[in-house]
Motif scaffolding. Structure first.
Motif: not given
Length: 254
Positions: A66-67, A98-101, A105, A107
């Motif tokens: 999920s991050g 933390k998530k990347t789109w 990224t 955080d």
């Protein structure tokens, strides 16, 4: 006062993998990663935490798909990093998301700095403190640019003598990292500014910067970094812990 950079320790984790695991199977929902490192000097925001001596460091991170993640990281330190003057270890406890789109990224999280056994009976000195953070990074081919903001709200441990009155601290930083295509070599550049006055800012604001390079071989990473600041922090042994230095490191990831 936390001052960091890289670590050689004999620390091994054994990860259990099914003997007939399908290599095309999707990644597990939870992953565990660790590292162990030896550095010739433990620098954090440009200032030595070890009186310009060797430090042993290690950490472990548990991440969910999920991050969300939690992490623990530790290092040997010198006594002067807290006002109590008896610290030998730093332990950082971290929780974040933390998530990347599309190559960017995000955080966000909080870091709690703990200095075990520095609270003496009857002492009014406070060493442990919390510091929320947020960062945004974007990758352009082999180059990644990152901007970070760390803000520690007013706490007793951030006062100039770690007794009072309470102070807060803001740290802003920019980092560039690049992998040289077709090689195991990576390059890094760093620029940061600590706003004071607080214990973390050595009584006033200052700027730190650094240039580094790494070489990876299997699970090993060898590093060298030039670090400097425009501040002055003299340790009990008479060394200026904030002045220029070259830091070497060797670490293993697992």
């Amino acid at each position: 006062m936390r001052f960091s950079m890289i670590s050689l320790s004999v620390l091994t984790l054994v990860s259990a993998t099914p003997a007939f695991a399908d290599e095309t199977a999707p990644p597990p929902p939870i992953t565990i990663n660790g590292s162990a490192t030896v550095v010739t000097d433990y620098r954090f925001r440009g200032i030595s935490q070890t009186d310009k001596n060797i430090a042993v460091q290690g950490g472990i991170t548990v991440s969910h798909e999920s991050g969300f993640y939690v992490s623990a990281w530790g290092s040997s330190v010198s006594g002067y990093v807290t006002a109590a003057g008896n610290s030998a270890q730093e332990l950082d406890l971290i929780a974040g998301f933390k998530k990347t789109w599309n190559g960017t990224t995000f955080d966000i999280g909080a870091l709690y700095y703990v200095y075990p056994k520095t609270k003496l009976p009857g002492s009014v000195v406070s060493s442990d403190f919390i510091e929320p953070y947020v960062s945004v990074a974007h990758t352009f081919g082999p180059v990644t640019a990152k901007a970070t903001a760390n803000y520690a709200p007013k706490q007793k441990a951030l006062s100039l003598d770690q007794i009072g009155p309470k102070q807060d601290n803001l740290y802003l930083a920019g980092d560039l990292s690049a992998a040289i295509p077709g090689t195991p070599i990576g390059l890094t550049g760093h620029l940061g500014h600590t706003f004071g006055p607080s214990w973390l800012s050595i009584g006033k604001e200052y700027t730190d910067w650094g240039l580094g390079a790494t070489v990876t071989y299997k699970a090993l990473t060898f590093g060298v970094q030039y670090v400097d600041t425009d501040g002055d922090f003299i340790t009990p042994t008479g060394k200026n812990a904030s002045k220029a230095g070259v830091v070497g490191s060797i670490g293993v990831s697992f």
